[in-house]
Design a protein around this motif. Sequence first.
Motif, mmCIF file in Angstrom:
data_model
loop_
_atom_site.group_PDB
_atom_site.id
_atom_site.type_symbol
_atom_site.label_atom_id
_atom_site.label_comp_id
_atom_site.label_asym_id
_atom_site.label_seq_id
_atom_site.Cartn_x
_atom_site.Cartn_y
_atom_site.Cartn_z
ATOM 1 N N PRO A 113 67.752 56.049 62.915
ATOM 2 C CA PRO A 113 66.433 55.432 63.089
ATOM 3 C C PRO A 113 66.534 53.907 63.203
ATOM 4 C CG PRO A 113 66.419 56.992 61.263
ATOM 5 C CD PRO A 113 67.848 56.789 61.638
ATOM 6 N N PHE A 114 65.578 53.345 63.876
ATOM 7 C CA PHE A 114 65.518 51.883 64.005
ATOM 8 C C PHE A 114 65.283 51.254 62.637
ATOM 9 C CE2 PHE A 114 63.361 47.843 65.086
ATOM 10 C CZ PHE A 114 64.329 47.316 65.939
ATOM 11 N N ASN A 115 65.977 50.148 62.369
ATOM 12 C CA ASN A 115 65.906 49.472 61.066
ATOM 13 C C ASN A 115 64.792 48.417 61.105
ATOM 14 O OD1 ASN A 115 66.315 48.079 58.660
ATOM 15 N ND2 ASN A 115 68.553 48.263 58.780
ATOM 16 N N TYR A 116 63.569 48.833 60.778
ATOM 17 C CA TYR A 116 62.425 47.917 60.855
ATOM 18 C C TYR A 116 62.509 46.820 59.791
ATOM 19 C CZ TYR A 116 60.128 50.931 64.240
ATOM 20 O OH TYR A 116 59.814 51.652 65.370
ATOM 21 N N LYS A 117 63.087 47.132 58.630
ATOM 22 C CA LYS A 117 63.215 46.123 57.575
ATOM 23 C C LYS A 117 64.117 44.984 58.038
ATOM 24 C CE LYS A 117 64.685 45.413 52.778
ATOM 25 N NZ LYS A 117 65.233 46.065 51.547
ATOM 26 N N LYS A 118 65.270 45.338 58.603
ATOM 27 C CA LYS A 118 66.174 44.297 59.096
ATOM 28 C C LYS A 118 65.558 43.576 60.286
ATOM 29 C CE LYS A 118 70.907 43.303 60.511
ATOM 30 N NZ LYS A 118 72.252 43.855 60.817
ATOM 31 N N PHE A 119 64.805 44.294 61.102
ATOM 32 C CA PHE A 119 64.160 43.688 62.259
ATOM 33 C C PHE A 119 63.251 42.539 61.838
ATOM 34 C CE2 PHE A 119 60.639 43.955 65.520
ATOM 35 C CZ PHE A 119 61.360 43.394 66.562
ATOM 36 N N ARG A 120 62.451 42.760 60.789
ATOM 37 C CA ARG A 120 61.565 41.686 60.312
ATOM 38 C C ARG A 120 62.383 40.500 59.793
ATOM 39 N NH1 ARG A 120 58.544 46.275 58.758
ATOM 40 N NH2 ARG A 120 59.587 46.368 56.733
ATOM 41 N N GLN A 121 63.504 40.785 59.153
ATOM 42 C CA GLN A 121 64.370 39.701 58.678
ATOM 43 C C GLN A 121 64.950 38.917 59.851
ATOM 44 O OE1 GLN A 121 67.215 41.973 56.409
ATOM 45 N NE2 GLN A 121 65.916 42.069 54.569
ATOM 46 N N VAL A 122 65.351 39.627 60.880
ATOM 47 C CA VAL A 122 65.917 38.977 62.069
ATOM 48 C C VAL A 122 64.870 38.115 62.762
ATOM 49 C CG1 VAL A 122 66.886 39.384 64.371
ATOM 50 C CG2 VAL A 122 67.699 40.722 62.422
ATOM 51 N N LEU A 123 63.624 38.582 62.828
ATOM 52 C CA LEU A 123 62.558 37.787 63.432
ATOM 53 C C LEU A 123 62.410 36.448 62.708
ATOM 54 C CD1 LEU A 123 59.754 40.435 64.119
ATOM 55 C CD2 LEU A 123 61.387 39.471 65.738
ATOM 56 N N ALA A 124 62.457 36.489 61.393
ATOM 57 C CA ALA A 124 62.338 35.251 60.609
ATOM 58 C C ALA A 124 63.516 34.322 60.887
ATOM 59 C CB ALA A 124 62.250 35.581 59.124
#
Length: 413
Positions: A175-186
């Motif tokens: 599954p896509f890692n949405y938690k890490k995605f938000r961290q990467v956006l920041a």
Amino acid sequence: MDPCTTDTKTLLKQLTAQYYDDLNHAHERGQKVVWTNGLFPQEFFEAMDIQVAYPENLAATLGAKKGVMPYLEKCEALGYSSDLCSYTRIGLGYIESFDSDILNLPRPDMICNCTNICGLCVKWFECTAKRLDVPYVLIDTPYQTEYGPTENDVDYIVSQFQELIRQLELLCGRPFNYKKFRQVLAISRRVAKSWKRATDYVQHSPSPLDGFNLFNYMFLAVVARGKSSTADFYDRLSEEMEEYLREHKSQFKGEQKHRIMWEGIACWSHLAQNYKCLKANDMIVVGGMYPVEWCVDYDQDDVRSLARAYAARPPIGSLTRQTDIRAQIMEETRCDGALYHVNRSCKILTFLQAGLRRGIYERNHKPFATFDGDQTDPTTFSPAQFETRVQALRENMEAAKAERGGPECLCLK
């Protein structure tokens, strides 16, 4: 090495080497490799721990290190036209053998493309995906007739992001890692702000930052926008520039008599000649659209802001907006003139230039000159023409300064 004490030149080499080491050992570690273009939203790949390669950067590096001719010739032997972009020709020639003595990329598991950079890149990557028999994903970003995407545009792009996520889940088998995605956006937002702060040092007069160096510094903003190490590097660059200001020094060792904007992509195959010629004519590059393109900032850490930011990149903006941006760059960096690279490869930029030159000159009445060249094909560049055009620009800027009684020399030793 301690990034707080290491000079930026050494640190950039270290981070570049680390990037390519991570990339070329990705498959050994069980990571997937995606090939993509420079203005694709790489945050999605970072969230899934995918290593990202950039064929455009490969072409630029081969150009800078005089290694492009075998691939240009191989591409033409395959039947492709010599009128195509040299990045494209190098890329299509390279994938026939993957055999460069200078730099190699690992074979991709997927190829992704975004239309916010140029139309030819789309066909280049599509042909590459077919030749290598790997999945191909395209993100279509509508042309911006005004100053930014509409909410309908954003809806359209977000729907494509959802399909991209599905394809990445299939590629990685998880599954896509949405938690890490938000961290990467920041992190990406921090990178954009750090890059902008560092590039703004060219606004000082005299400038502590040699703007020609931005062609090298921007490498990390292209390939590693979602990494904290990139933001740390640009913070270190700003600290170094503060040190230069306190000590009244500059990276540029010549006289800063004339501050110019360089419009267009660098001539990677003739960087040294270009730089030496400008320096001999007391010109420092302080303005440029190309480095600014990589400041991909968005309002907040969410997917709609991300879509809006990537849809608002200058290459797909209207002539009015592109003229406004460049005129503002010249004003903020107090340019005395502009040098336009009429790039045989990059049609999207070159075809705009007649309108850009006219529009910018009507606003600031600053002298400008053009020269013919190419981003990586060395056969289309004339050093003699470049020198005479630069000399003509210098003479016109000197005449303009004499008319208004401006300062003759600004110099940091």
